[in-house]
Design an enzyme around this catalytic site. Structure first.
Site, PDB file in Angstrom:
ATOM      1  CB  SER A   1      60.335 101.490  31.499  1.00 14.05           C
ATOM      2  OG  SER A   1      61.190 102.358  32.184  1.00 14.05           O
ATOM      3  CB  SER A   2      55.054 104.533  30.798  1.00 16.76           C
ATOM      4  OG  SER A   2      54.439 104.195  32.029  1.00 16.76           O
TER       5      SER A   2
ATOM      6  CG  ASP B   1      63.117 100.726  34.236  1.00 17.79           C
ATOM      7  OD1 ASP B   1      63.371  99.600  33.782  1.00 17.79           O
ATOM      8  OD2 ASP B   1      62.263 100.925  35.123  1.00 17.79           O
TER       9      ASP B   1
ATOM     10  CG  ASP C   1      67.392  96.773  38.350  1.00 21.81           C
ATOM     11  OD1 ASP C   1      66.730  96.109  39.170  1.00 21.81           O
ATOM     12  OD2 ASP C   1      66.948  97.803  37.804  1.00 21.81           O
TER      13      ASP C   1
END
Length: 477
Positions: A154-155, A200, A57
């Site tokens: 992706s917390s 994310d 990304d």
């Protein structure tokens, strides 16, 4: 529609998910007990699992994640004070914090382990600066998270996204579009030292129930991907965690990709100063992804490059130690520091991974959406996932022994394919498993990798999940 969803009841917010049943009501009660009054709103932001497309990304290429049911949720209310009070329902693990808004709260970057509340401040600062809020109000916050931390799900980004909604609502700023929010939050994470790409945040806001998303960047766009019927996606944790904001490893890869793009541009006679990402180079050349793979194999050697060698390729008449200031000055201070501490750079390996991985994402989307006919959809998607993990492990070197073992065990237990998900260096794998063999798969993996773990321990270590909805806001009466 690219508008931020607003739900009016806790039932709507939970979207009927058994994962979140009762959690939100408990959070409201905990908030009320701590602050002596009920919250006015709840904000929710989901975690995500990236099905394929790792570490591309920030190179300008599309990725293919889906939101998961597990989430970060915050109960909150604005106050007349000059303080942000933030607490977690697990106060023994995450100590409550009061942040004085009259002090210089912008200087919250940290070397080493990052305090959990700094991720809240990332989202807060991003909104305050984006909307030029001169006198931000105080906020009381109680948080709960069901996303396993430091697991590649992706917390941290979910926390940042949730914080942005809390800050907007508390300061009476109308919610902008989901795309704009995703862009703001992607930029906000750089305050904490992570030079990421935006996947994310995009999936956290743009996700649709029941579907994965193909997310592209510059500009940010998304398109739904229909996942095959009769298959589940199973997330499993390797037992090792890695906080990408607390290590140079993530930023080192970003630097190597930047340098490889510039080196390839120079070798092809293109002005390298105009090239920042691999996607920029591909667009300038007009090549297909497969042609870019061939270009890497033809123009770059497999041995690592010295700073002096890269300076020579770029035509810079400077010493190698000056490379970082000359070429990478636009990158974050953390990325520049990582670059300065490297003595050699693996340009061939990083470039080869990125172009081949970007091609696998396109293949995955076409097969899943029925645009490319294959005999067995699940098996074909699984092959792409297996190839992705091999590339992440061998070329990008973002796996670890525990993850490699877990992925091997997943395939041996009956998965059509398995791969690491998230930044890597620990965390989780994601596997595609036929529903007919799901129970046998889970039983086999419990015995092969999770032997001795109790059902309670495995709740956050091994679970099947489904594509969930994106971020949401709930007004409480």
């Amino acid at each position: 529609m690219d508008v931020s969803p607003t739900f009016t009841t806790l039932t709507d917010l939970a979207q009927g998910s058994s994962t979140n049943e009762g959690r939100y009501e408990t959070l409201v009660s905990k908030f009320t007990d701590k602050y002596g009054r009920p919250p006015t709103h709840l904000a929710r932001s989901p975690g995500r699992v990236n099905l394929i497309g790792e570490h591309i990304d920030y190179c300008g290429y599309g990725v293919l994640p889906m939101a998961i049911e597990q989430d970060i949720v915050m109960a909150f209310a604005a106050t007349d004070s000059n303080t942000i009070s933030i607490a977690d329902i697990e106060e023994d693990k995450y100590a409550a914090k009061d942040i004085d808004l009259s002090s210089d709260w912008r200087n919250f970057s940290s070397n080493g382990a990052v305090p959990w509340y700094n991720y809240f401040l990332c989202g807060f600062r991003g909104i305050i600066e984006e909307f030029s809020i001169l006198s931000p109000v105080g906020i009381q916050v109680m948080m709960d998270g069901s996303i396993p931390p430091s697991s590649g799900l992706s917390s941290s980004s979910a926390l940042v996204c949730c914080s942005s909604i809390v800050t907007l609502v508390s300061n009476s700023v109308p919610l902008p579009s989901k795309t704009r929010l995703a862009d703001i939050c992607a930029s906000s994470e750089r305050y904490i030292g992570t030079q990421g790409g935006g996947m994310d945040q995009a999936v956290s806001f743009l996700a649709q129930p029941g579907r994965a998303l193909k997310i592209d960047f510059n500009p940010l766009t998304s398109s739904p991907v229909t996942l095959p019927a009769g298959y589940s996606f199973v997330v499993s944790h390797c037992g090792e965690s890695m906080n990408k904001a607390a290590t140079f490893s993530f930023n080192e890869r970003v630097v190597e990709c930047r340098l490889a793009a510039k080196a390839l541009a120079s070798l092809q006679g293109i002005e390298w100063r105009n090239i920042s990402k691999f996607a920029d180079l591909q667009n300038a050349l007009g090549y297909t992804l497969k042609q870019m793979v061939s270009l890497v194999q033809d123009k770059l050697h497999e041995d690592s490059y010295t700073k002096d060698e890269i300076c020579g390729i770029l035509g810079l008449k400077i010493k190698g130690d000056e490379l970082v200031g000359e070429v990478l000055s636009s990158m974050s201070p953390q990325a520049q520091k990582a670059a300065a501490e490297l003595s050699r750079y693996k340009l061939y390996q990083r470039a080869l991974h990125v172009f081949a991985e970007a091609d696998r994402v396109e293949q995955f989307k076409m097969i899943a959406n029925g645009e490319e006919a294959v005999e067995d959809v699940g098996a074909s998607l699984g092959e792409l996932m297996n190839a992705s993990h091999s590339s992440c492990s061998k070329l990008y070197e973002c796996s670890c022994p525990a993850l490699d073992t877990l992925v091997s065990n997943c395939v041996a237990s009956g998965a059509s394919g398995s791969r690491l998900t998230g930044a890597g260096w620990g965390g989780c794998s994601v596997s595609i498993v036929s529903d007919s063999s799901l129970e046998k798969f889970l039983e086999g993996l419990r015995g092969a990798f999770f032997k001795g773990k109790t059902d309670e321990e495995l709740k956050t270590k091994l679970f099947a999940t489904r594509p969930g909805p994106g971020a949401a806001l709930c007004h409480l009466k």
